[in-house]
Design an enzyme around this catalytic site. Structure first.
Site, PDB file in Angstrom:
ATOM      1  N   HIS A   1       8.902   6.979   8.186  1.00 41.31           N
ATOM      2  CA  HIS A   1       9.554   6.979   6.834  1.00 41.31           C
ATOM      3  C   HIS A   1      10.970   7.363   6.972  1.00 41.31           C
ATOM      4  CE1 HIS A   1       6.023   6.657   4.206  1.00 41.31           C
ATOM      5  NE2 HIS A   1       5.446   6.852   5.119  1.00 41.31           N
TER       6      HIS A   1
ATOM      7  N   HIS B   1       5.379   4.314  12.999  1.00 42.79           N
ATOM      8  CA  HIS B   1       5.317   4.313  11.339  1.00 42.79           C
ATOM      9  C   HIS B   1       6.125   5.344  10.838  1.00 42.79           C
ATOM     10  CE1 HIS B   1       3.204   4.022   7.362  1.00 42.79           C
ATOM     11  NE2 HIS B   1       3.599   4.936   7.197  1.00 42.79           N
TER      12      HIS B   1
ATOM     13  N   ARG C   1       0.854  -1.208  -0.074  1.00 40.75           N
ATOM     14  CA  ARG C   1      -0.150  -0.069   0.121  1.00 40.75           C
ATOM     15  C   ARG C   1       0.705   1.186   0.116  1.00 40.75           C
ATOM     16  NH1 ARG C   1      -0.458   4.525   2.917  1.00 40.75           N
ATOM     17  NH2 ARG C   1       0.082   3.587   4.718  1.00 40.75           N
ATOM     18  N   ASP C   2       1.545   1.773   1.158  1.00 42.13           N
ATOM     19  CA  ASP C   2       2.354   2.921   1.211  1.00 42.13           C
ATOM     20  C   ASP C   2       3.454   2.758   0.058  1.00 42.13           C
ATOM     21  OD1 ASP C   2       3.646   5.146   2.046  1.00 42.13           O
ATOM     22  OD2 ASP C   2       3.278   4.413   4.266  1.00 42.13           O
TER      23      ASP C   2
ATOM     24  N   ASN D   1       9.421   4.180   3.359  1.00 46.19           N
ATOM     25  CA  ASN D   1       9.352   3.780   4.617  1.00 46.19           C
ATOM     26  C   ASN D   1      10.591   3.212   5.166  1.00 46.19           C
ATOM     27  OD1 ASN D   1       6.333   3.470   3.586  1.00 46.19           O
ATOM     28  ND2 ASN D   1       6.101   3.398   5.632  1.00 46.19           N
TER      29      ASN D   1
ATOM     30  N   CYS E   1       3.929   9.442   0.888  1.00 44.20           N
ATOM     31  CA  CYS E   1       2.638   9.763   0.542  1.00 44.20           C
ATOM     32  C   CYS E   1       2.769  11.041  -0.593  1.00 44.20           C
ATOM     33  CB  CYS E   1       2.324  10.585   2.032  1.00 44.20           C
ATOM     34  SG  CYS E   1       0.464  11.214   1.584  1.00 44.20           S
TER      35      CYS E   1
HETATM   36  P1  HMG Z   1     -12.774  14.392  -2.333  1.00 43.47           P
HETATM   37  O1  HMG Z   1     -12.566  14.802  -3.837  1.00 43.47           O
HETATM   38  O2  HMG Z   1     -12.850  15.531  -1.590  1.00 43.47           O
HETATM   39  O3  HMG Z   1     -14.133  13.276  -2.089  1.00 43.47           O
HETATM   40  O4  HMG Z   1     -11.779  13.346  -2.103  1.00 43.47           O
HETATM   41  P2  HMG Z   1     -15.693  13.476  -2.308  1.00 43.47           P
HETATM   42  O5  HMG Z   1     -16.330  12.727  -1.417  1.00 43.47           O
HETATM   43  O6  HMG Z   1     -16.000  15.058  -2.795  1.00 43.47           O
HETATM   44  O7  HMG Z   1     -15.874  12.591  -3.790  1.00 43.47           O
HETATM   45  C1  HMG Z   1     -15.319  13.036  -4.975  1.00 43.47           C
HETATM   46  C2  HMG Z   1     -15.322  11.751  -5.900  1.00 43.47           C
HETATM   47  O8  HMG Z   1     -14.513  10.773  -5.316  1.00 43.47           O
HETATM   48  C3  HMG Z   1     -16.638  11.190  -5.978  1.00 43.47           C
HETATM   49  O9  HMG Z   1     -16.832  10.697  -7.124  1.00 43.47           O
HETATM   50  C4  HMG Z   1     -16.870  10.074  -5.062  1.00 43.47           C
HETATM   51  O10 HMG Z   1     -17.737   9.317  -5.197  1.00 43.47           O
HETATM   52  C5  HMG Z   1     -15.255   9.672  -5.070  1.00 43.47           C
HETATM   53  P3  HMG Z   1     -17.371  11.214  -8.682  1.00 43.47           P
HETATM   54  O11 HMG Z   1     -18.918  11.435  -8.095  1.00 43.47           O
HETATM   55  O12 HMG Z   1     -16.598  12.493  -8.717  1.00 43.47           O
HETATM   56  O13 HMG Z   1     -17.103  10.413  -9.618  1.00 43.47           O
HETATM   57  N1  HMG Z   1     -14.833   9.053  -3.937  1.00 43.47           N
HETATM   58  C6  HMG Z   1     -14.298   7.658  -4.021  1.00 43.47           C
HETATM   59  N2  HMG Z   1     -14.236   6.751  -4.709  1.00 43.47           N
HETATM   60  C7  HMG Z   1     -13.444   5.407  -4.255  1.00 43.47           C
HETATM   61  N3  HMG Z   1     -13.135   5.293  -3.232  1.00 43.47           N
HETATM   62  C8  HMG Z   1     -13.370   6.200  -2.225  1.00 43.47           C
HETATM   63  C9  HMG Z   1     -13.990   7.456  -2.546  1.00 43.47           C
HETATM   64  N4  HMG Z   1     -14.442   8.438  -1.773  1.00 43.47           N
HETATM   65  C10 HMG Z   1     -14.845   9.426  -2.618  1.00 43.47           C
HETATM   66  N5  HMG Z   1     -13.216   5.975  -0.967  1.00 43.47           N
HETATM   67  C11 HMG Z   1     -11.006  11.542  -0.578  1.00 43.47           C
HETATM   68  C12 HMG Z   1     -11.884  12.805  -0.585  1.00 43.47           C
HETATM   69  C13 HMG Z   1     -10.632  11.238   0.838  1.00 43.47           C
HETATM   70  C14 HMG Z   1     -11.705  10.248  -1.316  1.00 43.47           C
HETATM   71  C15 HMG Z   1      -9.517  11.846  -1.193  1.00 43.47           C
HETATM   72  O14 HMG Z   1      -9.196  12.957  -0.968  1.00 43.47           O
HETATM   73  C16 HMG Z   1      -8.533  10.560  -1.481  1.00 43.47           C
HETATM   74  O15 HMG Z   1      -9.134   9.626  -1.780  1.00 43.47           O
HETATM   75  N6  HMG Z   1      -7.756  11.091  -0.675  1.00 43.47           N
HETATM   76  C17 HMG Z   1      -6.379   9.683  -0.404  1.00 43.47           C
HETATM   77  C18 HMG Z   1      -5.185  10.270  -0.352  1.00 43.47           C
HETATM   78  C19 HMG Z   1      -4.264   8.962  -0.035  1.00 43.47           C
HETATM   79  O16 HMG Z   1      -4.523   8.128  -0.263  1.00 43.47           O
HETATM   80  N7  HMG Z   1      -2.913   9.522   0.296  1.00 43.47           N
HETATM   81  C20 HMG Z   1      -2.166   8.414   0.813  1.00 43.47           C
HETATM   82  C21 HMG Z   1      -2.619   7.868   1.944  1.00 43.47           C
HETATM   83  S1  HMG Z   1      -2.106   8.448   3.504  1.00 43.47           S
HETATM   84  C22 HMG Z   1      -0.556   8.070   4.044  1.00 43.47           C
HETATM   85  O17 HMG Z   1       0.134   7.645   2.823  1.00 43.47           O
HETATM   86  C23 HMG Z   1       0.162   8.253   5.157  1.00 43.47           C
HETATM   87  C24 HMG Z   1       0.405   6.897   5.907  1.00 43.47           C
HETATM   88  O18 HMG Z   1       1.176   6.008   5.411  1.00 43.47           O
HETATM   89  C25 HMG Z   1       0.825   7.356   7.450  1.00 43.47           C
HETATM   90  C26 HMG Z   1       1.915   8.427   7.180  1.00 43.47           C
HETATM   91  O19 HMG Z   1       3.026   7.932   6.706  1.00 43.47           O
HETATM   92  O20 HMG Z   1       1.955   9.225   8.182  1.00 43.47           O
HETATM   93  C27 HMG Z   1      -1.172   6.197   6.231  1.00 43.47           C
HETATM   94 MG    MG Z   2       3.493   6.206   5.274  1.00 39.03          MG
END
Ligand code: HMG
Ligand code: MG
Length: 321
Positions: free
Chosen positions: A223, A221, A17-18, A263, A254
């Site tokens: 990096h 966690h 995933r990450d 990581n 990210c």
């Molecule tokens: P948004 O654009 O504000 O969402 O995104 P929305 O609710 O306004 O919806 C917009 C569109 O997205 C809609 O579709 C929804 O249906 C769709 P449309 O009508 O335009 O066709 N939608 C989705 N589709 C699939 N799956 C979903 C989903 N939700 C809405 N779950 C949202 C908000 C949260 C969805 C977006 O910002 C997003 O997906 N962000 C994820 C970013 C991400 O994955 N970042 C990396 C992971 S975090 C990380 O790596 C840190 C970590 O490792 C820890 C660390 O290192 O600190 C965990």
């Molecule tokens: Mg991470």
């Protein structure tokens, strides 16, 4: 120092995933399955396989549903062949909201991993929500997931440093953690998202958290952007943490945190822990095979140091024979 080392540590693998969320190339589902199988075969009991986020935000993991279905069906099938027959293997996936949760639930995953940030700026960039809005979404999803009998982990990102705002006030995290546990969350992973924390900061925060919560439910966690991840693990161990996240070959980052690179590499973590007499249940030789597979799949050398050293040494020994 080293007076409080635990006998056993849980290694939580986040590479599929990450790691893959930050790769420029789209990895075919069959390759992802092969990598996850190799990681399970190496003895890793906790593997985060993908994330059910918006494919517009993270196109690399747009195949989450297909992958989870294939893996969970395969797990059942393989159990008959004894290849995947480990009762302690727990596959989980990242989920940002109720839409992602519903899809994850359909696939039969028993654990979901929520996420939010300690800093406002990263929260906005990463999930388009304020921290307060994200807390409310986490509460909503956690309550539905717990009612469905799921195990729920939650990441807090930018715990020490935010790429947009700089140093984060530890009190923000100390206040957030008990509120998340009160939502029914089972485990919280504290993220150094841009790999900028230093060991004393890690020790101090975990030590203060002891007054707020049971440390057996806290994961760290790291990096490894600035090379401090293993030192931070030592600080976390000394403070009483026994769950550490890492990624095969040191993949990771990210896309919404500028400067976030890989990581802590799982092989580096396991090598250090085993050398210190701490058990992980992971077979380091098989882990390096999984690391080599990840390199072949991605057609590049990964940053993990143990993997590099191991492969270089093996090549030299082969040449001498
Ligand atoms: P948004 O654009 O504000 O969402 O995104 P929305 O609710 O306004 O919806 C917009 C569109 O997205 C809609 O579709 C929804 O249906 C769709 P449309 O009508 O335009 O066709 N939608 C989705 N589709 C699939 N799956 C979903 C989903 N939700 C809405 N779950 C949202 C908000 C949260 C969805 C977006 O910002 C997003 O997906 N962000 C994820 C970013 C991400 O994955 N970042 C990396 C992971 S975090 C990380 O790596 C840190 C970590 O490792 C820890 C660390 O290192 O600190 C965990
Ligand atoms: Mg991470």
């Amino acid at each position: 120092m080293f007076e409080h080392l635990p006998q056993t540590v849980t290694v939580f693998e986040v590479g599929p995933r990450d790691g893959l969320q930050n790769e420029a190339t789209q990895v075919p589902v069959q390759d992802k399955i092969a990598l996850i199988e190799a990681l399970a075969d190496a003895g890793l009991a906790e593997i985060e396989i993908t994330s059910f986020v918006s494919p517009k935000w993270i196109p690399q993991l747009a195949d989450a549903r297909e992958l989870a279905y294939a893996l969970l069906q395969d797990t059942a099938r393989e159990a008959q062949n004894k290849r995947f027959a480990r009762s302690n293997l727990n596959l989980s996936a990242l989920v940002p909201n109720i839409k992602g949760y519903e899809t994850a639930k359909e696939t039969g995953l028993k654990q979901i991993n929520l996420f939010l940030s300690a800093s406002e700026a990263h929260s906005k960039k990463n999930i388009n929500k304020s921290v307060a809005e994200a807390m409310s979404v986490m509460g909503e999803v956690a309550s539905v997931a717990k009612a469905d009998g799921k195990r729920v982990r939650c990441y807090v990102s930018t715990v020490w440093v935010c790429p947009y705002q700089g140093q984060v006030d530890p009190q923000v995290v100390l206040d957030m953690v008990p509120r998340l546990f009160a939502m029914g969350i089972d485990e919280i992973s504290l993220g150094d998202t841009v790999g900028a924390a230093t060991p004393k900061q890690v020790f101090d925060l975990v030590n203060r958290l002891r007054n707020y919560t049971d440390l057996s439910k806290i994961a760290l966690h790291f990096h490894d952007t600035r090379g401090g991840a293993l030192a931070n693990v030592l600080a976390g161990l000394e403070a009483g943490v026994t769950i550490f996240d890492s990624s095969i070959g040191g993949l990771g980052g990210c896309p919404y945190a500028p400067g976030a690179s890989g990581n802590l590499a799982t092989e580096d973590l396991v090598y250090m822990l085993h050398g210190m007499g701490v058990k992980t249940g992971v077979d380091l030789q098989k882990l390096t095979e999984a690391g080599s597979l990840a390199q072949n799949i991605l057609h590049k050398t990964l940053p993990g140091r143990y993997l590099k050293a191991h492969l270089a040494q093996s090549q030299k020994c082969e040449a001498v024979k």
